[in-house]
Design a protein around this motif. Structure first.
Motif, PDB file in Angstrom:
ATOM      1  N   ALA A   1       0.713  -1.230   0.317  1.00 14.98           N
ATOM      2  CA  ALA A   1       0.022  -0.164   0.347  1.00 14.98           C
ATOM      3  C   ALA A   1       0.597   1.226   0.135  1.00 14.98           C
ATOM      4  CB  ALA A   1      -0.599  -0.316   1.405  1.00 14.98           C
ATOM      5  N   ALA A   2       2.157   0.889   1.311  1.00 13.53           N
ATOM      6  CA  ALA A   2       3.093   2.535   0.796  1.00 13.53           C
ATOM      7  C   ALA A   2       3.894   2.731  -0.335  1.00 13.53           C
ATOM      8  CB  ALA A   2       3.783   1.974   2.049  1.00 13.53           C
ATOM      9  N   ILE A   3       4.061   1.162  -1.255  1.00 12.73           N
ATOM     10  CA  ILE A   3       4.585   1.598  -2.004  1.00 12.73           C
ATOM     11  C   ILE A   3       3.546   1.847  -3.204  1.00 12.73           C
ATOM     12  CG2 ILE A   3       5.643   0.372  -4.620  1.00 12.73           C
ATOM     13  CD1 ILE A   3       6.635  -1.595  -2.982  1.00 12.73           C
ATOM     14  N   SER A   4       2.479   2.014  -3.806  1.00  9.98           N
ATOM     15  CA  SER A   4       1.564   2.563  -4.322  1.00  9.98           C
ATOM     16  C   SER A   4       0.768   3.906  -4.265  1.00  9.98           C
ATOM     17  CB  SER A   4       0.046   1.794  -4.378  1.00  9.98           C
ATOM     18  OG  SER A   4      -0.491   1.544  -3.154  1.00  9.98           O
TER      19      SER A   4
ATOM     20  N   ILE B   1      11.031  -0.098   2.938  1.00  5.74           N
ATOM     21  CA  ILE B   1      10.389  -0.457   0.993  1.00  5.74           C
ATOM     22  C   ILE B   1      12.257  -0.351   0.282  1.00  5.74           C
ATOM     23  CG2 ILE B   1       9.906   0.876  -1.110  1.00  5.74           C
ATOM     24  CD1 ILE B   1       7.612   1.597   0.823  1.00  5.74           C
ATOM     25  N   LEU B   2      12.856   0.841   0.973  1.00  5.85           N
ATOM     26  CA  LEU B   2      14.393   0.785  -0.060  1.00  5.85           C
ATOM     27  C   LEU B   2      15.163  -0.188   0.013  1.00  5.85           C
ATOM     28  CD1 LEU B   2      15.279   2.991  -1.761  1.00  5.85           C
ATOM     29  CD2 LEU B   2      13.248   3.245  -0.838  1.00  5.85           C
ATOM     30  N   ASP B   3      15.375  -0.355   1.757  1.00  3.77           N
ATOM     31  CA  ASP B   3      15.292  -1.535   2.462  1.00  3.77           C
ATOM     32  C   ASP B   3      15.567  -3.274   1.461  1.00  3.77           C
ATOM     33  OD1 ASP B   3      18.228  -0.769   4.270  1.00  3.77           O
ATOM     34  OD2 ASP B   3      17.058  -1.198   5.831  1.00  3.77           O
ATOM     35  N   MET B   4      14.386  -3.225   1.552  1.00  5.45           N
ATOM     36  CA  MET B   4      13.650  -4.885   0.676  1.00  5.45           C
ATOM     37  C   MET B   4      14.145  -4.700  -0.932  1.00  5.45           C
ATOM     38  SD  MET B   4       9.854  -5.254   2.567  1.00  5.45           S
ATOM     39  CE  MET B   4       9.823  -6.634   2.362  1.00  5.45           C
ATOM     40  N   ALA B   5      14.137  -3.553  -1.226  1.00  8.67           N
ATOM     41  CA  ALA B   5      14.746  -3.331  -2.494  1.00  8.67           C
ATOM     42  C   ALA B   5      16.046  -3.591  -2.914  1.00  8.67           C
ATOM     43  CB  ALA B   5      13.800  -1.833  -3.231  1.00  8.67           C
TER      44      ALA B   5
ATOM     45  N   ALA C   1      11.628   1.059  -7.819  1.00 10.57           N
ATOM     46  CA  ALA C   1      13.514   1.758  -8.522  1.00 10.57           C
ATOM     47  C   ALA C   1      12.400   3.455  -8.492  1.00 10.57           C
ATOM     48  CB  ALA C   1      13.525   0.830  -9.541  1.00 10.57           C
ATOM     49  N   TYR C   2      11.401   3.617  -9.000  1.00  7.98           N
ATOM     50  CA  TYR C   2      10.984   4.966  -9.271  1.00  7.98           C
ATOM     51  C   TYR C   2      11.029   5.880  -7.484  1.00  7.98           C
ATOM     52  CZ  TYR C   2       8.233   8.558  -9.647  1.00  7.98           C
ATOM     53  OH  TYR C   2       7.642  10.144  -9.886  1.00  7.98           O
ATOM     54  N   ILE C   3      10.230   4.809  -6.617  1.00  8.89           N
ATOM     55  CA  ILE C   3      11.159   5.821  -5.452  1.00  8.89           C
ATOM     56  C   ILE C   3      12.323   5.555  -4.449  1.00  8.89           C
ATOM     57  CG2 ILE C   3      10.459   5.468  -2.985  1.00  8.89           C
ATOM     58  CD1 ILE C   3       7.557   3.400  -3.882  1.00  8.89           C
ATOM     59  N   GLY C   4      12.828   4.950  -5.110  1.00  4.27           N
ATOM     60  CA  GLY C   4      14.133   4.943  -4.856  1.00  4.27           C
ATOM     61  C   GLY C   4      14.873   6.139  -5.397  1.00  4.27           C
TER      62      GLY C   4
ATOM     63  N   ARG D   1      19.359   7.810   5.330  1.00  7.04           N
ATOM     64  CA  ARG D   1      19.864   8.620   3.896  1.00  7.04           C
ATOM     65  C   ARG D   1      21.367   8.365   3.079  1.00  7.04           C
ATOM     66  NH1 ARG D   1      19.254  14.857   2.985  1.00  7.04           N
ATOM     67  NH2 ARG D   1      17.450  14.465   2.872  1.00  7.04           N
ATOM     68  N   THR D   2      22.285   8.628   4.410  1.00 10.28           N
ATOM     69  CA  THR D   2      22.769   8.199   4.251  1.00 10.28           C
ATOM     70  C   THR D   2      23.892   6.609   3.904  1.00 10.28           C
ATOM     71  OG1 THR D   2      24.217   9.806   5.480  1.00 10.28           O
ATOM     72  CG2 THR D   2      26.071   7.982   5.385  1.00 10.28           C
ATOM     73  N   ARG D   3      23.075   6.498   4.868  1.00 11.68           N
ATOM     74  CA  ARG D   3      22.945   4.563   4.462  1.00 11.68           C
ATOM     75  C   ARG D   3      22.928   4.094   3.597  1.00 11.68           C
ATOM     76  NH1 ARG D   3      20.391   0.232   5.529  1.00 11.68           N
ATOM     77  NH2 ARG D   3      17.999   1.337   6.029  1.00 11.68           N
ATOM     78  N   ILE D   4      21.667   4.341   2.940  1.00 12.47           N
ATOM     79  CA  ILE D   4      20.946   4.156   1.611  1.00 12.47           C
ATOM     80  C   ILE D   4      21.734   4.787   0.577  1.00 12.47           C
ATOM     81  CG2 ILE D   4      19.049   4.348   0.476  1.00 12.47           C
ATOM     82  CD1 ILE D   4      18.723   2.755   2.496  1.00 12.47           C
ATOM     83  N   ALA D   5      21.554   5.310   0.635  1.00 12.10           N
ATOM     84  CA  ALA D   5      23.367   6.002  -0.321  1.00 12.10           C
ATOM     85  C   ALA D   5      24.155   5.094  -0.336  1.00 12.10           C
ATOM     86  CB  ALA D   5      24.058   7.495  -0.458  1.00 12.10           C
TER      87      ALA D   5
END
Length: 284
Positions: free
Chosen positions: A86-89, A129-133, A173-176, A188-192
């Motif tokens: 739901a969050a992704i959509s 979401i980004l960690d799972m992606a 991918a669009y969200i990322g 932010r730094t960790r995901i980057a």
């Protein structure tokens, strides 16, 4: 990176699933569009298993990839959590700042209290979401790197993996790509850093190919950025209902990547021939 795929375990699972369905080796080969010899090699653990092949097997048997791999090899599925879906959509449709926890809960068919029980904030949903992606992308790239051949072969497979992810998972991918500004520190730094690690894989294989003399790219790092960018831009235009499927785009982008680094023509031919053979399997 996640550990290499246990091909013996996958082979045992394929054999078990095929037998349970009453399929002959030839029938499974037909469903996968490969030769019976390829199925035999898979079931006996005598061939590498690419991310694409794993996904094809999972779709054919209608089972999760994790069933074939085992929980230690495969990342947590993005599709298994209604709150995440739901969050992704919501984030794709309205953006992170245009979405609320209430609207996400409504999309998920959950009460607001229930969604807060699992995710204390909208930020925690974005991070999840980004960690799972990134877990899935890391896994796909690990499978690509683990395959046979030299740096050109590995670069071809890594670019295929990147292009496939950015078409098959175009939403996340669009969200990322669009919501990095919405992450709070230190996330932010960790995901980057996780995203940069993927870029470094591409850079490393290009530099290795130049070092061994199979490519002659004058600006390898800049070219590596261009190759990664053409993959990450796919969610901006890719349409699943369009005439070109993810697999075709992935193969095309992988070949383009090799041409962009001025690959030796003879080696280019060998890499593409090996990739095509891997996709279709050996002839009988």
């Amino acid at each position: 990176m996640r550990r290499p795929v246990n091909v013996a375990h996958v082979g045992q699972q394929v054999l078990s699933l095929r037998t349970a369905r009453g399929w002959s080796m030839r029938e499974l080969a037909s469903r996968l569009d490969v030769s019976a010899a390829t199925v035999n090699a898979i079931e006996h653990g005598r061939t590498g298993i690419s991310a694409d092949r794993l996904n094809d097997l999972a779709r054919t048997f209608d089972v999760p990839v994790a069933t074939l791999l085992g929980s230690h090899d495969c990342p947590e599925s993005i599709d298994g959590d209604p709150a995440i879906s739901a969050a992704i959509s919501a984030f794709v449709e309205a953006g992170y700042h245009g979405s609320s926890m209430r609207t996400i809960a409504e999309r998920a068919g959950m009460s607001l209290a229930s969604i807060y029980h699992y995710y204390p904030s909208k930020q925690s949903l974005l991070v999840k979401i980004l960690d799972m992606a990134m877990d899935e992308l890391d896994w796909r790239c690990a499978v690509a790197i683990d395959g046979p051949g030299g740096p050109l072969d590995r670069l071809h497979r890594v670019v295929e993996a990147l292009a496939l992810f950015h078409t098959l998972r175009a939403d996340v991918a669009y969200i990322g790509a669009s919501e990095m500004r919405s992450f709070e520190e230190p996330e932010r730094t960790r995901i980057a850093a996780r995203r940069s690690a993927i870029q470094h894989l591409v850079d490393h294989e290009i530099l290795s190919a130049v070092s061994e003399g199979s490519a002659s790219c004058e600006r390898p790092r800049e070219t590596g950025r261009a190759i990664a960018t053409m993959c990450t831009s796919l969610p901006q235009w890719f349409d699943k209902s369009g005439p070109t499927g993810p697999e075709t785009i992935a193969r095309t982008y992988a070949e383009l990547a090799l041409r962009m680094i001025d690959t030796n023509p003879a080696r280019l031919h060998d890499v593409l021939a090996a990739a095509n053979k891997s996709t279709k399997g050996p002839t009988q």
